[in-house]
Design a protein around this motif. Sequence first.
Motif, PDB file in Angstrom:
ATOM      1  N   ASP A   1      -1.804  -5.305  18.215  1.00  0.00           N
ATOM      2  CA  ASP A   1      -1.480  -3.659  17.468  1.00  0.00           C
ATOM      3  C   ASP A   1      -1.553  -4.223  16.213  1.00  0.00           C
ATOM      4  N   LEU A   2      -0.587  -5.517  15.600  1.00  0.00           N
ATOM      5  CA  LEU A   2      -0.089  -4.916  14.137  1.00  0.00           C
ATOM      6  C   LEU A   2      -1.721  -6.038  13.412  1.00  0.00           C
ATOM      7  N   GLY A   3      -2.834  -5.751  13.967  1.00  0.00           N
ATOM      8  CA  GLY A   3      -4.016  -6.152  12.790  1.00  0.00           C
ATOM      9  C   GLY A   3      -3.680  -7.521  12.705  1.00  0.00           C
ATOM     10  N   ALA A   4      -3.448  -8.718  13.650  1.00  0.00           N
ATOM     11  CA  ALA A   4      -3.399  -9.949  13.252  1.00  0.00           C
ATOM     12  C   ALA A   4      -4.738 -10.785  12.953  1.00  0.00           C
ATOM     13  N   TYR A   5      -6.211 -10.007  13.779  1.00  0.00           N
ATOM     14  CA  TYR A   5      -7.342 -10.222  13.784  1.00  0.00           C
ATOM     15  C   TYR A   5      -8.528  -9.157  12.785  1.00  0.00           C
TER      16      TYR A   5
ATOM     17  N   CYS B   1      11.999  -7.247  10.444  1.00  0.00           N
ATOM     18  CA  CYS B   1      11.059  -6.530  11.371  1.00  0.00           C
ATOM     19  C   CYS B   1      12.109  -5.360  11.803  1.00  0.00           C
ATOM     20  N   SER B   2      13.217  -5.427  12.495  1.00  0.00           N
ATOM     21  CA  SER B   2      14.362  -5.248  13.355  1.00  0.00           C
ATOM     22  C   SER B   2      14.628  -4.295  12.524  1.00  0.00           C
ATOM     23  N   HIS B   3      14.912  -4.678  10.677  1.00  0.00           N
ATOM     24  CA  HIS B   3      15.240  -3.531  10.153  1.00  0.00           C
ATOM     25  C   HIS B   3      14.417  -2.192   9.282  1.00  0.00           C
ATOM     26  N   ILE B   4      13.294  -2.695   9.621  1.00  0.00           N
ATOM     27  CA  ILE B   4      11.752  -1.961   9.626  1.00  0.00           C
ATOM     28  C   ILE B   4      11.977  -1.105  10.640  1.00  0.00           C
ATOM     29  N   LEU B   5      11.895  -1.343  11.749  1.00  0.00           N
ATOM     30  CA  LEU B   5      11.460  -1.054  13.451  1.00  0.00           C
ATOM     31  C   LEU B   5      12.621   0.294  13.618  1.00  0.00           C
ATOM     32  N   ASN B   6      13.987  -0.141  13.084  1.00  0.00           N
ATOM     33  CA  ASN B   6      14.844   1.393  12.935  1.00  0.00           C
ATOM     34  C   ASN B   6      14.463   1.746  12.860  1.00  0.00           C
ATOM     35  N   ILE B   7      14.027   1.910  11.297  1.00  0.00           N
ATOM     36  CA  ILE B   7      14.095   2.729  10.071  1.00  0.00           C
ATOM     37  C   ILE B   7      12.230   3.939  10.352  1.00  0.00           C
ATOM     38  N   ILE B   8      11.604   2.599  11.160  1.00  0.00           N
ATOM     39  CA  ILE B   8      10.712   4.041  11.411  1.00  0.00           C
ATOM     40  C   ILE B   8      10.708   4.691  12.975  1.00  0.00           C
TER      41      ILE B   8
ATOM     42  N   ASN C   1       3.335  -8.809   0.772  1.00  0.00           N
ATOM     43  CA  ASN C   1       4.740  -8.864   0.449  1.00  0.00           C
ATOM     44  C   ASN C   1       5.117  -7.604   1.789  1.00  0.00           C
ATOM     45  N   VAL C   2       6.610  -7.130   1.295  1.00  0.00           N
ATOM     46  CA  VAL C   2       7.441  -6.160   2.138  1.00  0.00           C
ATOM     47  C   VAL C   2       6.819  -4.704   2.235  1.00  0.00           C
ATOM     48  N   ARG C   3       5.436  -4.507   2.076  1.00  0.00           N
ATOM     49  CA  ARG C   3       5.124  -3.230   2.048  1.00  0.00           C
ATOM     50  C   ARG C   3       4.460  -3.649   2.727  1.00  0.00           C
ATOM     51  N   GLU C   4       3.416  -4.293   2.736  1.00  0.00           N
ATOM     52  CA  GLU C   4       2.201  -4.744   3.499  1.00  0.00           C
ATOM     53  C   GLU C   4       3.216  -4.922   4.632  1.00  0.00           C
ATOM     54  N   LEU C   5       4.124  -5.653   5.518  1.00  0.00           N
ATOM     55  CA  LEU C   5       4.945  -5.846   6.603  1.00  0.00           C
ATOM     56  C   LEU C   5       5.211  -4.599   7.288  1.00  0.00           C
ATOM     57  N   HIS C   6       5.799  -3.594   6.343  1.00  0.00           N
ATOM     58  CA  HIS C   6       6.384  -2.334   6.925  1.00  0.00           C
ATOM     59  C   HIS C   6       4.948  -1.273   7.595  1.00  0.00           C
ATOM     60  N   ASN C   7       4.079  -1.855   6.975  1.00  0.00           N
ATOM     61  CA  ASN C   7       2.584  -0.402   7.445  1.00  0.00           C
ATOM     62  C   ASN C   7       2.294  -0.889   8.790  1.00  0.00           C
ATOM     63  N   ARG C   8       2.465  -3.070   8.934  1.00  0.00           N
ATOM     64  CA  ARG C   8       1.566  -3.336  10.144  1.00  0.00           C
ATOM     65  C   ARG C   8       2.668  -2.724  10.886  1.00  0.00           C
ATOM     66  N   LEU C   9       3.807  -2.888  10.718  1.00  0.00           N
ATOM     67  CA  LEU C   9       4.799  -2.203  12.142  1.00  0.00           C
ATOM     68  C   LEU C   9       4.346  -0.838  12.198  1.00  0.00           C
TER      69      LEU C   9
ATOM     70  N   GLU D   1       9.705  -3.230  21.282  1.00  0.00           N
ATOM     71  CA  GLU D   1       9.776  -4.885  20.678  1.00  0.00           C
ATOM     72  C   GLU D   1       8.689  -5.531  20.507  1.00  0.00           C
ATOM     73  N   LEU D   2       8.600  -6.697  19.469  1.00  0.00           N
ATOM     74  CA  LEU D   2       7.854  -7.870  19.445  1.00  0.00           C
ATOM     75  C   LEU D   2       7.947  -8.550  20.404  1.00  0.00           C
ATOM     76  N   SER D   3       6.554  -8.914  21.092  1.00  0.00           N
ATOM     77  CA  SER D   3       6.457 -10.303  21.971  1.00  0.00           C
ATOM     78  C   SER D   3       6.337 -11.186  20.766  1.00  0.00           C
ATOM     79  N   GLU D   4       7.071 -12.290  21.821  1.00  0.00           N
ATOM     80  CA  GLU D   4       7.146 -14.015  20.812  1.00  0.00           C
ATOM     81  C   GLU D   4       6.868 -13.898  20.469  1.00  0.00           C
ATOM     82  N   THR D   5       4.853 -14.113  20.627  1.00  0.00           N
ATOM     83  CA  THR D   5       3.564 -14.095  20.356  1.00  0.00           C
ATOM     84  C   THR D   5       3.293 -13.748  18.685  1.00  0.00           C
ATOM     85  N   ALA D   6       4.160 -12.196  18.987  1.00  0.00           N
ATOM     86  CA  ALA D   6       3.540 -11.506  17.697  1.00  0.00           C
ATOM     87  C   ALA D   6       4.972 -11.459  16.685  1.00  0.00           C
TER      88      ALA D   6
END
Length: 476
Positions: A398-402, A340-347, A374-382, A357-362
């Motif tokens: 915000d991540l589309g959790a629901y 997550c940290s790596h992908i957010l830096n790229i974005i 997998n990782v592609r979905e993680l990147h898309n959601r972030l 930043e990510l909240s604790e719940t997120a």
Amino acid sequence: MNAFGQSVSLEDLLSGQPIDQHPFELLSGLCEGAIAVDANCRIIWISPQYRELINIPKDQDLIGTPIDKVLPTTQIPRVVKSGKPTFVDLMQIHGRWCVVTRMPLKDPNGKVIGAIGFIFYTDLESLGPLFDKFARLKRQLEQQKLIRPSRYGLDDIVGQSDIIQQLKRQARRAAQLDTTVLLLGETGTGKELLAQGIHQASPRSGGPFVGINMAALPESLVEAELFGAAPGAYTGLDKCGRKGKVQLASGGTLFLDEIAEMPLSMQAKLLRVLQEREVEALGSNRLEQVDVRVIAATSQDLKTLVDDGKFRADLYYRLNVLPIKLAPLRERNEDIPLLCSHILNIIQQQAQIPAPELSETASNWLINYPWPGNVRELHNRLERACVMAEGSAIEPGDLGAYDDLPSIIPLPNAPTELINARRDADRHSIAMALEKTGGNKSKAAKLLGISRATLYERLKKCQEIISADNNHTKMY
């Protein structure tokens, strides 16, 4: 304190009274418009040029107005929250594209007290010569081989789990053996990234890396794209012919993604490349020698396809010399915070916007989510979350959790309920897939984007949970 040694307080700016030669007025003369806000993102100053650009009358008082009321799409609030500038970004104002820069305003102690945005160009056509010059210099450097197209190495594979460390060890050993490698893993696990890493760690790293996705290639174009076409093979008018991906990769590595999608008619020609190191172009009767290493990848079970007659057995055994399996993200969820940290830096670098930043719940939701993509979905959601987040931190919504939870499942209000909701959603998805495929597990696994083995594992876990629940009920 401004650049001329003059002291200007926020109270002075918020008062709206003219200030002789205050820094904002001096800086606005260097651009085509500027606007400044305080720590609460309220407008404290706006230049006349900026007013004109956004069609605000001269007599309308904007001091103290939240900036998002005037500019709903502005990124200045993110600069205030992050304290980080965004340089040379594009912003559309009333249908007009502008080149903008946003910078935080800080007090002598480094505390963010506001931000200022500058518009440097409102006519992008005037930047045409600059863009053309950059393109010419880049082409010149590439021709002189002073720079190379970007390539990933094994060190670019993010993760500290035992699974990832073992994967890197296997890849380094495979890189030193100049033979065919078969990468196995679900969609989105990073097979192309690993293929490039193997190429970079191999003696062929100085040669080209050529990749092609067989699933995205129309069957009618496969032969020409892979093996090339002789002069006049199509219309009789082409006197030069064309090289295929195999020839272009000579001296380096050819990456064939989704190899299971290769038509049976082309599999024999690929087998010749692997066994004889020679290729015959479309419309030609001449064999051409090639020196190429093949790395193939698939998200399907090739052995099953061989048994079903959909993939050549001889090609399968020729590809399956050095198989490497990539684990799905759900099996290495301890890597998710680092990813997550790596992908957010790229974005942040690509979009030139401060990533929240990510909240604790997120974070908890990300770790417990099953990640079918997998990782592609993680990147898309972030990436989605960076756009949708309105607060100072990314929340599960915000991540589309629901979004993917069935309506019969109540929304979770606590981490333990989140885990139960994920379990129920998983069971529901499997049941729906089996229903749609008439109980065919192979088709259900393909519909879910997972391997058949993974489906059997999940079915087993579901049965264990049901049995446990039944035993628990009998106790009462």
